[in-house]
Design a protein around this motif. Structure first.
Motif, PDB file in Angstrom:
ATOM      1  N   THR A 170       0.764  -1.205   0.037  1.00 40.63           N
ATOM      2  CA  THR A 170      -0.052   0.083   0.010  1.00 40.63           C
ATOM      3  C   THR A 170       0.910   1.368  -0.050  1.00 40.63           C
ATOM      4  OG1 THR A 170      -0.021   0.079   2.441  1.00 40.63           O
ATOM      5  CG2 THR A 170      -1.781  -1.278   1.245  1.00 40.63           C
ATOM      6  N   SER A 171       2.244   1.116   0.236  1.00 41.00           N
ATOM      7  CA  SER A 171       3.223   2.222   0.193  1.00 41.00           C
ATOM      8  C   SER A 171       4.618   1.889  -0.309  1.00 41.00           C
ATOM      9  CB  SER A 171       3.015   2.921   1.499  1.00 41.00           C
ATOM     10  OG  SER A 171       3.828   2.510   2.385  1.00 41.00           O
ATOM     11  N   PHE A 172       5.371   2.687  -0.600  1.00 35.85           N
ATOM     12  CA  PHE A 172       6.739   2.506  -0.713  1.00 35.85           C
ATOM     13  C   PHE A 172       7.590   2.872   0.564  1.00 35.85           C
ATOM     14  CE2 PHE A 172       4.745   3.791  -4.855  1.00 35.85           C
ATOM     15  CZ  PHE A 172       4.782   2.390  -5.265  1.00 35.85           C
ATOM     16  N   SER A 173       7.079   2.808   1.632  1.00 33.24           N
ATOM     17  CA  SER A 173       8.029   3.155   3.076  1.00 33.24           C
ATOM     18  C   SER A 173       9.141   2.016   3.244  1.00 33.24           C
ATOM     19  CB  SER A 173       7.053   3.308   4.236  1.00 33.24           C
ATOM     20  OG  SER A 173       7.630   3.462   5.478  1.00 33.24           O
ATOM     21  N   GLY A 174      10.049   2.609   3.585  1.00 35.73           N
ATOM     22  CA  GLY A 174      11.217   1.795   3.727  1.00 35.73           C
ATOM     23  C   GLY A 174      12.114   1.204   2.417  1.00 35.73           C
ATOM     24  N   LEU A 175      11.549   1.594   1.081  1.00 33.80           N
ATOM     25  CA  LEU A 175      12.220   1.203   0.034  1.00 33.80           C
ATOM     26  C   LEU A 175      13.559   1.657  -0.202  1.00 33.80           C
ATOM     27  CD1 LEU A 175      11.983  -0.079  -2.748  1.00 33.80           C
ATOM     28  CD2 LEU A 175      11.201   2.040  -3.757  1.00 33.80           C
ATOM     29  N   SER A 176      13.840   3.073   0.224  1.00 36.51           N
ATOM     30  CA  SER A 176      15.251   3.572   0.140  1.00 36.51           C
ATOM     31  C   SER A 176      16.022   2.928   1.137  1.00 36.51           C
ATOM     32  CB  SER A 176      15.131   5.302   0.362  1.00 36.51           C
ATOM     33  OG  SER A 176      14.686   5.488   1.568  1.00 36.51           O
ATOM     34  N   LEU A 177      15.818   2.252   2.187  1.00 39.28           N
ATOM     35  CA  LEU A 177      16.443   1.698   2.940  1.00 39.28           C
ATOM     36  C   LEU A 177      17.121   0.421   2.667  1.00 39.28           C
ATOM     37  CD1 LEU A 177      15.093   2.721   6.769  1.00 39.28           C
ATOM     38  CD2 LEU A 177      16.903   3.954   5.572  1.00 39.28           C
ATOM     39  N   PHE A 178      16.053  -0.280   1.941  1.00 38.46           N
ATOM     40  CA  PHE A 178      15.986  -1.859   1.431  1.00 38.46           C
ATOM     41  C   PHE A 178      17.106  -1.693   0.204  1.00 38.46           C
ATOM     42  CE2 PHE A 178      14.444  -5.501  -0.950  1.00 38.46           C
ATOM     43  CZ  PHE A 178      15.128  -6.304  -0.334  1.00 38.46           C
ATOM     44  N   ALA A 179      16.596  -0.935  -0.496  1.00 35.56           N
ATOM     45  CA  ALA A 179      17.094  -0.967  -1.996  1.00 35.56           C
ATOM     46  C   ALA A 179      17.617   0.410  -2.469  1.00 35.56           C
ATOM     47  CB  ALA A 179      16.358  -1.655  -3.168  1.00 35.56           C
ATOM     48  N   VAL A 205       5.335  10.066  -3.357  1.00 30.65           N
ATOM     49  CA  VAL A 205       6.369  11.032  -3.016  1.00 30.65           C
ATOM     50  C   VAL A 205       7.652  10.195  -2.141  1.00 30.65           C
ATOM     51  CG1 VAL A 205       7.208  13.058  -1.351  1.00 30.65           C
ATOM     52  CG2 VAL A 205       4.995  12.994  -2.610  1.00 30.65           C
ATOM     53  N   GLN A 206       7.327   8.840  -1.499  1.00 23.92           N
ATOM     54  CA  GLN A 206       8.304   8.238  -1.039  1.00 23.92           C
ATOM     55  C   GLN A 206       9.228   7.653  -2.154  1.00 23.92           C
ATOM     56  OE1 GLN A 206       5.257   5.236   0.627  1.00 23.92           O
ATOM     57  NE2 GLN A 206       5.218   6.440   2.381  1.00 23.92           N
ATOM     58  N   LEU A 207       8.805   7.613  -3.370  1.00 24.22           N
ATOM     59  CA  LEU A 207       9.761   7.178  -4.321  1.00 24.22           C
ATOM     60  C   LEU A 207      10.939   8.069  -4.534  1.00 24.22           C
ATOM     61  CD1 LEU A 207       7.416   5.980  -7.021  1.00 24.22           C
ATOM     62  CD2 LEU A 207       8.720   4.519  -5.378  1.00 24.22           C
ATOM     63  N   SER A 208      10.783   9.382  -3.947  1.00 28.77           N
ATOM     64  CA  SER A 208      11.942  10.473  -4.279  1.00 28.77           C
ATOM     65  C   SER A 208      13.251  10.095  -3.496  1.00 28.77           C
ATOM     66  CB  SER A 208      11.126  11.897  -3.928  1.00 28.77           C
ATOM     67  OG  SER A 208      11.046  11.718  -2.508  1.00 28.77           O
TER      68      SER A 208
END
Length: 230
Positions: free
Chosen positions: A121-130, A150-153
């Motif tokens: 439902t969101s991209f929270s944590g994506l920048s930490l994981f990958a 915006v989390q994709l930024s």
């Protein structure tokens, strides 16, 4: 003989069983192995060494999910065994969030991540994981809130983003927002392809890939603020 190893693993019921994979030692000396399937559970408590030679791992179409009764570090305790992955396919599982993946692992070399057909439902944590992902496939999920875009930024290197098929099928609900395309372009300034269609913003900059990398590494990327239409 190939210089990297690509492994497909199937018939895993949950993420806690992934570190109990039989016969994976056999691929240490066969760098061109394509498939490892029909796995057998090893004795409980067995600790596997790091498989740093793996660059591509396919865990799609299993029944992977996050179990609330388990503490986050144990929910997805397998990816730390493969720290040099470049491609990871977790499509068609039951993953509801990216955040638990970040509790025990970071994959800085990962450039292609497939999370399609899950329950995100969101991209929270994506920048930490990958943090360096360039090709992200998340079609067939349940991202509804435009603010999730915006989390994709935080993932500055995204060049290819797939939120739905090129025909508009298997879409996330947010794809129906009138501001969807402009919000994605604003959040991913170096995007070249969105949902199979060319994105022109990168070309308007006139930058080659090396220059893009230099800008990202220098921290000179600014993301435009966007207002979203419902």
């Amino acid at each position: 003989m190939s210089s990297s190893t690509h492994v497909n693993i199937h018939n895993i019921d949950n993420v806690d069983n992934i570190d109990n994979i039989d016969n994976i030692d056999n691929i240490n000396n066969t760098q061109d192995t394509d498939t490892l399937a029909d796995t057998v559970t090893l004795p409980s408590g067995l600790i596997l060494p790091s498989y740093s030679f793996l660059t591509s791992l396919n865990l799609s179409s299993n029944k992977l999910s996050h179990h609330p009764q388990n503490p986050p570090p144990n929910e997805v305790n397998f990816l730390h065994l493969t720290p040099n992955l470049v491609t990871l396919d977790l499509a068609a599982n039951f993953l509801a969030s990216i955040s638990p993946l970040t509790s025990s692992v970071k994959l800085p070399n990962l450039t292609k991540l497939v999370l399609s057909y899950n329950n995100l439902t969101s991209f929270s944590g994506l920048s930490l994981f990958a943090p360096n992902v360039e090709d992200l496939d998340v079609k067939g999920n349940n991202v509804k809130d435009p603010a999730a875009i915006v989390q994709l930024s935080s993932c500055k290197r995204i060049r290819i983003l797939t939120m739905q098929t090129v025909e508009g099928g298997c879409s996330n609900p947010v794809c129906s927002s009138p501001s969807y395309t402009s919000a994605v372009v604003a959040s991913c300034p170096f995007l070249t392809t969105l949902d199979g269609h060319p994105s022109t913003k990168h070309n308007e900059f006139g930058l080659d890939d090396d220059t893009v990398d230099e800008i990202i590494n220098a921290g000179e990327v600014e993301v435009e603020e966007m207002e979203f239409d419902s």
